[in-house]
Structures are given as C-alpha cells and as structure tokens.
Scaffold this motif. Structure first.
Motif, PDB file in Angstrom:
ATOM      1  N   SER A 122    -101.117  64.602 -31.735  1.00  0.00           N
ATOM      2  CA  SER A 122    -100.291  63.694 -30.939  1.00  0.00           C
ATOM      3  C   SER A 122    -100.315  62.275 -31.495  1.00  0.00           C
ATOM      4  CB  SER A 122    -100.755  63.693 -29.483  1.00  0.00           C
ATOM      5  OG  SER A 122    -102.108  63.263 -29.388  1.00  0.00           O
ATOM      6  N   SER A 123    -101.418  61.903 -32.163  1.00  0.00           N
ATOM      7  CA  SER A 123    -101.531  60.552 -32.708  1.00  0.00           C
ATOM      8  C   SER A 123    -100.586  60.316 -33.874  1.00  0.00           C
ATOM      9  CB  SER A 123    -102.972  60.285 -33.165  1.00  0.00           C
ATOM     10  OG  SER A 123    -103.355  61.211 -34.175  1.00  0.00           O
ATOM     11  N   ALA A 126     -95.372  58.237 -33.422  1.00  0.00           N
ATOM     12  CA  ALA A 126     -95.355  56.812 -33.101  1.00  0.00           C
ATOM     13  C   ALA A 126     -94.010  56.470 -32.479  1.00  0.00           C
ATOM     14  CB  ALA A 126     -95.582  55.972 -34.357  1.00  0.00           C
ATOM     15  N   GLN A 167    -101.180  54.640 -31.871  1.00  0.00           N
ATOM     16  CA  GLN A 167    -102.385  54.988 -31.135  1.00  0.00           C
ATOM     17  C   GLN A 167    -103.619  54.593 -31.953  1.00  0.00           C
ATOM     18  OE1 GLN A 167    -102.426  58.899 -29.324  1.00  0.00           O
ATOM     19  NE2 GLN A 167    -100.204  59.058 -29.473  1.00  0.00           N
ATOM     20  N   PRO A 168    -104.749  54.369 -31.281  1.00  0.00           N
ATOM     21  CA  PRO A 168    -105.958  53.940 -32.003  1.00  0.00           C
ATOM     22  C   PRO A 168    -106.385  54.893 -33.104  1.00  0.00           C
ATOM     23  CG  PRO A 168    -106.227  53.622 -29.638  1.00  0.00           C
ATOM     24  CD  PRO A 168    -104.953  54.387 -29.815  1.00  0.00           C
ATOM     25  N   ASP A 169    -106.149  56.179 -32.930  1.00  0.00           N
ATOM     26  CA  ASP A 169    -106.564  57.159 -33.938  1.00  0.00           C
ATOM     27  C   ASP A 169    -105.398  57.606 -34.813  1.00  0.00           C
ATOM     28  OD1 ASP A 169    -105.289  58.408 -31.838  1.00  0.00           O
ATOM     29  OD2 ASP A 169    -106.571  60.199 -31.851  1.00  0.00           O
ATOM     30  N   ALA A 170    -104.343  56.785 -34.892  1.00  0.00           N
ATOM     31  CA  ALA A 170    -103.189  57.130 -35.711  1.00  0.00           C
ATOM     32  C   ALA A 170    -103.563  57.120 -37.190  1.00  0.00           C
ATOM     33  CB  ALA A 170    -102.051  56.147 -35.462  1.00  0.00           C
TER      34      ALA A 170
END
Length: 359
Positions: A122-123, A126, A167-170
């Motif tokens: 999901s990451s 964008a 996202q932070p873990d993109a």
C-alpha cells in the motif's frame, strides 16, 4: 545517437547512474524496454485513476522533480479528475484542484525487484492531493459568457504540476533534472520515457504489478519542427519529434543529450506507410510561467532545488535540506553546536548548497 544518452537520477545525497547508456541497440523512433528498476523507474512513474471501490485505471506517465513529492505530467493525463469551475478564477493563474473526495490520481512508486507473485504494498501508492494547471483567456461569445454558458478561460499549455502524499514507509522517490530555459533545436536528438502499454482500462493487481518491472519504455527521436504558438486551438507551445510515442507515454519526460528534461510527451501520430510516427512535446522553455508549477526548483540551475539547509561551515557538512523551515530547525536542535539553518539552492544528489536570501 543512443550512445550519447547516459541519464542520471537523484536521491538525497547519493547519485544514481545507469550501468550503461540507454538503448545501445535501439532503433531511432522505436520504443524499447528499459531494464532499470533502481534508476529511472523510481523517478518516472505510471499514473492511475483510483476509484472509491479500489479499482485502478491507467492514464499515463509522470516524473518526480524535487525530492519532496512534486511531479510534472501532461495536463490531459489528469484532466478527467478535474472538478473545478474555470469561471471562478482569474486568467493566467494557477488553479488548484481538489481530488481527494472521490476518484483521484495516484502514482505507483517502484519498489525494486520482487520474485514470484506479490501484492503491491500500500505504501507504493502515492495519491495526489493537489494538481495545478495554467489558465489562459479564450475567445468566447460575450452574450454566452454573460448568460453563464461559457467560461472565458481555458486550460493553456498541456502541462500540470502534482503533489504526492508519501507514506512514511514509501519507497525512495528519485528525481530527474528539469531545464526551463533551453529551447529545443531542429535536428536535436531527444529521448522520451513513459509507459506505452498503459491504456485507459481497468487493471487488476497482477496487471498493475507488471508495470513495475516491464512497463517502462524509452524512445529516441530527432526534433523536426518547433511550434511556439502551439497547434490547433490549444495554446500549448511545443516541438515535434520523429518518433513513435504511444498513448500511455503521455506526461513522460523528454530529455536532451545532457540528460535534462526539456519537454513533456503530449500527443502523437502513429507510423504509417507514408512515413514515421510524429510525437508532439510540450516545451518547458516556451511557456513563460511554466516554472510556477514547481516553485521548489531553482530555475536558473537545472538539477537544483530551493529549500532550507541545515549545515556546518567548518568543517563543511550538509546535514539535510527541507521544504519547511520548521523541519530544518527541528533537525538543527538535534545536532551538535555549530550547525545553522539557511535558505538556498541545493544540487540534488550531493552536498552542494549555496546559501542565499529568500525572495
């Protein structure tokens, strides 16, 4: 011609170069696959229309330019999700489009090599929370305008700026250098990148995952004509290229031989028995206010962005560059004494930072 192109992409403080020039065996004007999951694939990305039910529809290509989630694409790639009223804004201004309420544009970030069948994290999606375009006046019937039946404005050049929500873990989002000042020249060699197999159709997860590995293509060509006044009824200055640019490549970058983006894939005519294909690119240098779509870039220095640097002068060390002064100050408080915060121009991919006064 292909051996002249060795493009670079940038990630903060690290330069990524292709292992060899692109397309050493490619024919001019013919699309060929790019096997480069860690370079251009993290900078040039496919654009999808994501619907509330979770389905996705491929609409084109975009490319990242500043390291903070700002992208450029062709306006017609994202115009289907536009929900504004043009008569509510002034001419020759940027317009912001709210695309968060229902169907929205999203880019798919590259997450490297995956073996076997795997769902897309999901990451890697964008979503775009902002899309900007450039408006111009158009000739309309005055009585129709008074009756509210016609807008006095139209979308101008076929170019749009987008802001991605990361996202932070993109996965890492690389960038490509953009040149807003260099005009194309007839006979000049150029290189376009995009996703020609990405059509206007609904795709499932397996089909979408395939684009991460196989979907990006490059096409070499030569500039054959300049169109500073645009073509037809649309005021979109650009240039023509002898090349086969297929529909999904719309919005992709067009590079010069220095590896700088000087145009955006806009439209094309396919090859025929009478001759080769002709592609039409929006020219960045021919649009006076195009740079307003990417206010974070240093327009005078391709490959550089403007931001707040956290640095120490003796010995020199650049700890980070931020879009927000608050974020820069937060980092400074965590470092040893001697670091300061200043506004300036940062060359993406390195620690070159030129301090200046903000405008």
């Amino acid at each position: 011609m292909p051996n002249r192109f060795a493009l670079n992409t940038f990630e903060t403080f690290e330069i990524h170069s292709p292992r060899k020039p692109y397309g050493e065996t490619a024919n001019d004007g013919v699309p060929f696959p790019i096997d480069d999951p860690f370079g251009l694939r993290r900078a040039v990305v496919p654009v999808f229309l994501r619907n509330p039910d979770g389905s996705a529809e491929g609409v084109g290509t975009a490319f990242h330019v500043d390291g903070w989630g700002r992208l450029l694409t062709a306006d017609h790639v994202v115009d289907r999700i536009r929900t504004h009223h043009l008569d509510q804004v002034s001419p020759d201004t940027l317009i912001e489009v709210d695309i968060t309420r229902s169907s929205h544009a999203a880019v798919l970030l590259g997450y490297g090599v995956v073996f076997g069948t795997a769902a897309i994290p999901s990451s890697c999606w964008a979503p775009m929370d902002r899309v900007d375009a450039i408006l111009t006046e158009k000739n309309v019937d005055p009585m129709a305008a008074l009756r509210g039946r016609s807008s006095p404005y139209q979308i101008g050049p076929d170019i749009a700026g987008m802001s991605a929500v990361l996202q932070p873990d993109a996965p890492p989002f690389h960038t490509v250098p953009v040149n807003f000042q260099t005009y194309p020249e007839v006979g000049e060699a150029v290189f376009a990148v995009g996703y020609p197999e990405l059509g206007f159709e609904a795709l499932n997860g397996d089909e979408i995952a395939r684009y991460l590995k196989e979907g990006m293509f490059g096409v070499y060509g030569r500039v054959t004509n300049l169109c500073p006044d645009g073509r037809g009824n649309r005021p979109s200055p650009g240039f023509e290229v002898e090349a086969d640019w297929r529909p999904g490549m719309s919005g992709g970058p067009v590079f010069n031989e220095r590896g700088e983006v000087i145009g955006i894939v806009s439209s094309s005519l396919p090859p025929s028995d009478e001759g080769p294909g002709i592609g039409y690119a929006t020219s960045l240098a021919m649009i006076p206010n195009a740079s307003r779509l990417v206010p974070t870039l240093d327009i005078d220095n391709p490959g550089c962005r403007l931001g707040f640097g956290v640095y120490r002068t003796d010995p020199w060390h650049l700890s980070g560059v931020f879009k927000s002064q608050d974020d820069a100050e937060h980092l400074r408080t965590q470092l040893s004494p001697g670091y300061c915060v200043g506004w300036g121009s940062h060359r993406l991919g390195g620690d070159n930072f030129m301090h200046s006064m903000p405008k």
